[in-house]
Enzyme design. Structure first.
Site, PDB file in Angstrom:
ATOM      1  N   ARG A 161      13.777  -3.261  22.707  1.00 48.06           N
ATOM      2  CA  ARG A 161      13.345  -2.981  21.363  1.00 48.06           C
ATOM      3  C   ARG A 161      14.654  -1.836  20.646  1.00 48.06           C
ATOM      4  O   ARG A 161      13.636  -1.002  20.758  1.00 48.06           O
ATOM      5  CB  ARG A 161      12.555  -2.445  20.588  1.00 48.06           C
ATOM      6  CG  ARG A 161      11.551  -4.038  21.405  1.00 48.06           C
ATOM      7  CD  ARG A 161       9.958  -3.814  20.985  1.00 48.06           C
ATOM      8  NE  ARG A 161       8.971  -3.546  21.676  1.00 48.06           N
ATOM      9  CZ  ARG A 161       8.570  -3.120  21.522  1.00 48.06           C
ATOM     10  NH1 ARG A 161       7.603  -3.634  20.246  1.00 48.06           N
ATOM     11  NH2 ARG A 161       7.274  -1.885  22.380  1.00 48.06           N
ATOM     12  N   ASN A 180       9.228  -3.329  12.496  1.00 47.03           N
ATOM     13  CA  ASN A 180       8.394  -2.844  13.492  1.00 47.03           C
ATOM     14  C   ASN A 180       8.151  -2.060  14.396  1.00 47.03           C
ATOM     15  O   ASN A 180       8.986  -1.442  15.026  1.00 47.03           O
ATOM     16  CB  ASN A 180       8.440  -4.469  14.843  1.00 47.03           C
ATOM     17  CG  ASN A 180       7.007  -4.740  15.629  1.00 47.03           C
ATOM     18  OD1 ASN A 180       5.575  -5.168  14.894  1.00 47.03           O
ATOM     19  ND2 ASN A 180       7.432  -4.606  17.018  1.00 47.03           N
ATOM     20  N   GLU A 181       6.367  -1.289  14.265  1.00 48.21           N
ATOM     21  CA  GLU A 181       6.416   0.038  15.329  1.00 48.21           C
ATOM     22  C   GLU A 181       7.588   0.851  15.163  1.00 48.21           C
ATOM     23  O   GLU A 181       8.581   1.474  16.373  1.00 48.21           O
ATOM     24  CB  GLU A 181       6.392  -0.084  16.681  1.00 48.21           C
ATOM     25  CG  GLU A 181       4.549  -1.025  16.520  1.00 48.21           C
ATOM     26  CD  GLU A 181       4.313  -1.832  18.123  1.00 48.21           C
ATOM     27  OE1 GLU A 181       2.791  -1.662  18.402  1.00 48.21           O
ATOM     28  OE2 GLU A 181       5.286  -1.472  19.138  1.00 48.21           O
ATOM     29  N   GLU A 193      -1.576  -5.615  14.837  1.00 44.31           N
ATOM     30  CA  GLU A 193      -2.598  -6.081  16.539  1.00 44.31           C
ATOM     31  C   GLU A 193      -2.632  -5.832  17.520  1.00 44.31           C
ATOM     32  O   GLU A 193      -3.162  -4.343  17.335  1.00 44.31           O
ATOM     33  CB  GLU A 193      -0.043  -5.301  16.955  1.00 44.31           C
ATOM     34  CG  GLU A 193       0.683  -5.949  16.636  1.00 44.31           C
ATOM     35  CD  GLU A 193       2.057  -5.941  17.741  1.00 44.31           C
ATOM     36  OE1 GLU A 193       1.752  -5.001  18.895  1.00 44.31           O
ATOM     37  OE2 GLU A 193       2.924  -5.879  16.658  1.00 44.31           O
ATOM     38  N   TRP A 221       2.154  -4.062  29.840  1.00 48.02           N
ATOM     39  CA  TRP A 221       3.393  -2.304  30.246  1.00 48.02           C
ATOM     40  C   TRP A 221       2.572  -0.267  30.265  1.00 48.02           C
ATOM     41  O   TRP A 221       3.218  -0.054  29.603  1.00 48.02           O
ATOM     42  CB  TRP A 221       3.837  -2.094  28.230  1.00 48.02           C
ATOM     43  CG  TRP A 221       2.779  -2.176  27.213  1.00 48.02           C
ATOM     44  CD1 TRP A 221       2.243  -3.446  27.240  1.00 48.02           C
ATOM     45  CD2 TRP A 221       1.223  -1.292  26.717  1.00 48.02           C
ATOM     46  NE1 TRP A 221       1.881  -3.112  25.571  1.00 48.02           N
ATOM     47  CE2 TRP A 221       0.885  -1.915  25.906  1.00 48.02           C
ATOM     48  CE3 TRP A 221       1.590   0.370  27.125  1.00 48.02           C
ATOM     49  CZ2 TRP A 221      -0.037  -1.548  25.263  1.00 48.02           C
ATOM     50  CZ3 TRP A 221       0.686   1.120  26.694  1.00 48.02           C
ATOM     51  CH2 TRP A 221      -0.377  -0.221  25.622  1.00 48.02           C
ATOM     52  N   GLU A 236       7.464  -9.055  27.936  1.00 42.60           N
ATOM     53  CA  GLU A 236       5.944  -8.959  28.045  1.00 42.60           C
ATOM     54  C   GLU A 236       5.658 -10.653  28.152  1.00 42.60           C
ATOM     55  O   GLU A 236       4.347 -11.047  27.472  1.00 42.60           O
ATOM     56  CB  GLU A 236       5.786  -9.020  26.044  1.00 42.60           C
ATOM     57  CG  GLU A 236       6.503  -7.951  25.486  1.00 42.60           C
ATOM     58  CD  GLU A 236       5.369  -7.330  24.194  1.00 42.60           C
ATOM     59  OE1 GLU A 236       4.945  -6.124  23.743  1.00 42.60           O
ATOM     60  OE2 GLU A 236       6.460  -8.161  23.435  1.00 42.60           O
ATOM     61  N   ALA A 237       5.837 -11.203  28.727  1.00 36.47           N
ATOM     62  CA  ALA A 237       4.732 -12.767  29.481  1.00 36.47           C
ATOM     63  C   ALA A 237       3.844 -12.430  30.139  1.00 36.47           C
ATOM     64  O   ALA A 237       2.923 -12.843  30.020  1.00 36.47           O
ATOM     65  CB  ALA A 237       6.211 -13.119  30.744  1.00 36.47           C
ATOM     66  N   PHE A 238       3.496 -11.217  30.730  1.00 35.57           N
ATOM     67  CA  PHE A 238       2.286 -10.827  31.270  1.00 35.57           C
ATOM     68  C   PHE A 238       1.177 -10.849  29.903  1.00 35.57           C
ATOM     69  O   PHE A 238      -0.603  -9.886  30.100  1.00 35.57           O
ATOM     70  CB  PHE A 238       2.142 -10.461  31.949  1.00 35.57           C
ATOM     71  CG  PHE A 238       2.991 -11.498  33.344  1.00 35.57           C
ATOM     72  CD1 PHE A 238       1.919 -12.280  34.485  1.00 35.57           C
ATOM     73  CD2 PHE A 238       3.504 -11.301  34.168  1.00 35.57           C
ATOM     74  CE1 PHE A 238       2.459 -12.637  34.934  1.00 35.57           C
ATOM     75  CE2 PHE A 238       4.628 -12.124  35.001  1.00 35.57           C
ATOM     76  CZ  PHE A 238       3.691 -12.855  35.584  1.00 35.57           C
TER      77      PHE A 238
END
Length: 719
Positions: A122, A160-161, A320, A328, A368-370
């Site tokens: 990102r 975003n962030e 969020e 992470w 970020e799948a997990f």
């Protein structure tokens, strides 16, 4: 002085447009078309009424340069709107498409070692790149033109962030912008040389064209501290300028809808100077992820206390948080039973009127799948999704009861937070590199909770004059102006608690001379009625040396002790260093904690670091958490004839195992009391006023309520 934008809150697609916003980031472009209808069906089932859309969709909207495709996004927005789900539409610039990087690799950031920060994550772009900004603003204008009249888009979500991956850029574009920034800030090279202390190590600059970025200088070389602090400010300002450019590009075309961007405030991070950023949004938003371990709820409340102050007491938005584990951290713990609901309603208890998660559906691939989501990998027939539905129903109950627009009742104590002091404590040139201003704020916040009270967390730059007590934990950098404000606060009857590493430098990282703390040309020192000459630093790195030093009141210090060598005649010594370790360091009998009258108020000096539990002990000893009308004159901080009404740190005390907050309407006709169990064991709560409307993990009997672990009780009183 910056003018704050007018508060504007996004509407929902309800009949009244009101209610607590509930939903999360939605990324339908990650999934096949047939998933969309199933998603919307489940959203309606869960009570979702808003989603943040297209945050990372630049390449989907503009798959090739100049080729914009809105059909897929129109389709998604229309489907959501038809289900009464409002859209918080992103500017989609958080991640640029790979074709842009391939065509313009010069937009990639450079790290302090001169390495290119490659694309693939990102924000792999320079905030100061004119090329990147041109592309980003073109995208913003295209989005604004296309969706300016869309009734389902009720807010704009910028970026975003900001600063997640490009907070520090050492590119040539950044260098040119930093030189321009320095010239605007200082006006003359002489002023910059004075501020940066360039006489040291032959760093004098003859023109702004000689100003350098604090890049890697080889080995363990130390960066000039004022230069580094200005670079921190510059990075904050460059990203804020980028945000404002995006916002203004959209607002020029679509002025009728509110704007926000998600801050990153938790006590493990506070990336930007959000006291500035809050002026530039229409409503304040935050991404908060829980801290694993026993501090989970307390850390959440401390972060939210700062958010409520940044919002100036107006409702704010949880953009969020997580339903359970993230992916992470070194340790990615899941949430226990009840914590999904408890955490979400805790944010409401601290002033939030919007509860959103990252993300709606858990990704099947990618980085970020997990990361947990509202719909997990296991699907909707899961206890996690059932918890999401339970939360949606609870938020609907609170909305119907009128929680929206009520405001968090202010505490009597303000713990002051300064982003600049947080940046300064990261310097590698301090007496100890273990200082952490934000963590000290958290420890004092938790100390108040453990003492049965509650404090607010307020930016140093804001107005805190209406509080009765202010606390300055490791506010290492104080300007002359802020030092004067602090002294005036005490002179007007307030109680000031000053921590051991507060006021050691000014805003230019210059040391105040004449003894510590030297802020305000000695004004802070005079207010405290003490003078310190040296710092005594402890640590396990020093073999066979004492690891801690005891105090005469039973407390213990383990990092930093100020060697106070002078005490004013009217200063009262509340505790001294004692014991073998104190004698070994020639501190036996030296004042550690003092109190000094100043005007109509009092200034308390805590000249050493204290852990959370020792802070609690000290607060009880000072009696600053007792109701003001219960204090005898000799119990008041300073011990003199101080107006008791001005020395209290909290209006009431209660069982420290319960976090109790109050939200009330501006006219005082509606009040909501929130009770959260901070402990692992059941806690009885008696004397609850009003009608309970939420009793999560609670039991009731004829006397009152028992709050089990992770419980929250919410009661409403109407006048």
């Amino acid at each position: 002085m910056t003018t704050r934008r007018t508060f504007r809150w996004p509407s929902l697609l309800t009949e009244s447009g009101r209610g607590i916003a509930f939903g999360g980031d939605y990324n339908p472009d990650q999934w096949p078309e047939e998933t969309l209808d199933e998603d919307i069906r489940l959203m309606v089932q869960a009570g979702v009424n808003t989603v943040a859309l297209a945050i990372f969709s630049w390449d989907k909207i503009e798959p090739r340069e100049g080729e914009f495709t809105f059909e897929w996004l129109d389709h998604v927005i229309d489907k959501l709107g038809a289900a009464s789900i409002a859209v918080d539409l992103a500017s989609a610039t958080a991640t640029a498409p790979l074709w842009l990087y391939e065509r313009h690799p010069e937009v990639l950031p450079i790290d302090r070692y001169g390495h290119v920060v490659n694309a693939g994550s990102r924000q792999s772009w320079q905030p100061t790149s004119p090329v990147l900004k041109e592309y980003a603003l073109r995208l913003c204008r295209k989005l604004a033109e296309h969706y300016k009249d869309n009734p389902y888009v009720t807010a704009w979500h910028m970026g975003n962030e900001y600063g997640w991956n490009n907070r520090y850029d050492y590119s040539d574009n950044a260098l040119a912008a930093f030189r321009t920034w320095c010239e605007a800030k200082y006006g003359t090279v002489d002023a910059l040389n004075e501020a940066w202390g360039t006489a040291f190590w032959s760093q004098h600059v003859n023109s702004f064209d000689e100003v350098l970025l604090p890049r890697h200088m080889g080995g363990d070389s130390m960066v000039n501290p004022p230069q580094q602090l200005d670079y921190e400010r510059f990075g904050n300002d460059m990203l804020l300028d980028f945000y404002k450019a995006e916002r203004d590009a959209i607002e020029e075309i679509c002025p009728g809808k509110p704007f926000t961007t998600n801050f990153m405030v938790s006590t493990d991070q506070c990336t930007m100077d959000y006291a500035q950023w809050a002026n530039e949004v229409d409503f304040v938003s935050n991404d908060h992820y829980f801290h694993e371990g026993e501090s989970h709820l307390d850390e959440l409340a401390c972060s939210d206390a700062l958010m409520d102050s940044l919002a100036l007491g107006k409702p704010w938005y949880v953009m969020e948080h997580s339903t359970s584990a993230v992916q992470w951290k070194p340790l990615n713990t899941r949430k226990r039973a009840g914590e999904l609901m408890r955490d979400s309603l805790a944010h409401v208890a601290m002033g939030a009127d919007a509860i959103n998660f990252f993300q709606w559906r858990q990704s099947a691939s990618g980085a970020e799948a997990f990361h947990s989501a509202m719909v997990p990998h296991a699907g909707s027939d899961t206890k996690l999704f059932r918890g999401v539905c339970e939360l949606g129903a609870a938020l609907k109950t609170l909305s119907d009861a009128g929680v929206q627009d009520t405001e968090l009742k202010r505490a009597d104590t303000a713990i002051l937070f300064s982003a600049e002091s947080e940046w300064a404590t990261r310097s590698e040139t301090l007496p100890s590199m273990k200082l952490n201003h934000w963590h000290d704020v958290r420890d004092w916040y938790r100390g108040y909770l453990d003492a049965g009270a509650r404090a607010d967390v307020v930016p140093l730059a804001y107005d805190w004059s209406g509080y009765q007590t202010i606390v300055l934990p490791t506010v290492i950098a104080l300007s002359d102006e802020d030092t004067r404000r602090i002294a005036d606060f005490a002179e007007n009857g307030g109680t000031v608690i000053v921590g051991y590493a507060t006021g050691l430098i000014d805003e230019h990282f210059h040391i105040g001379l004449g003894g510590y703390p030297g802020a305000g040309n000695g004004l802070l020192r005079d207010m405290l009625g003490i003078r310190s000459e040296e710092f005594n630093i402890l640590g396990e790195e020093a073999e066979d040396e004492p690891a801690e030093i005891g105090l005469s009141n039973g407390l213990t210090t383990r990092l930093w002790q100020n060697d106070v060598t002078s005490v004013a005649p009217d200063t009262r010594v509340l505790a001294t260093y004692v014991g073998t370790a104190a004698a070994d360091w020639e501190l036996d009998g030296v004042p550690a904690i003092t109190s000094h009258p100043h005007g109509q108020g009092a200034a308390i000096y805590v000249g050493c670091d204290l852990g959370r539990h020792d802070i609690t002990h000290l607060l009880k000893e000072l009696n600053t958490t007792a109701p003001s009308d219960e204090r005898a004159p000799d119990q008041r901080p300073g011990g003199g004839e101080i107006n008791a009404a001005t020395t209290t740190a909290a209006a009431t005390t209660h069982d420290p195992r319960i976090l109790h907050t109050i939200r009330q309407s501006s006219d005082g006709t509606i009040r909501f009391d929130f009770y959260l169990n901070r402990s692992k064991q059941p806690v009885a709560v008696n004397g609850v006023e009003g009608d309970p409307i939420i009793a999560h993990r609670c039991e009731t009997d004829a006397v009152g309520y028992t709050l089990n672990r992770n419980a929250i009780l919410i009661a409403k009183t109407s006048c």
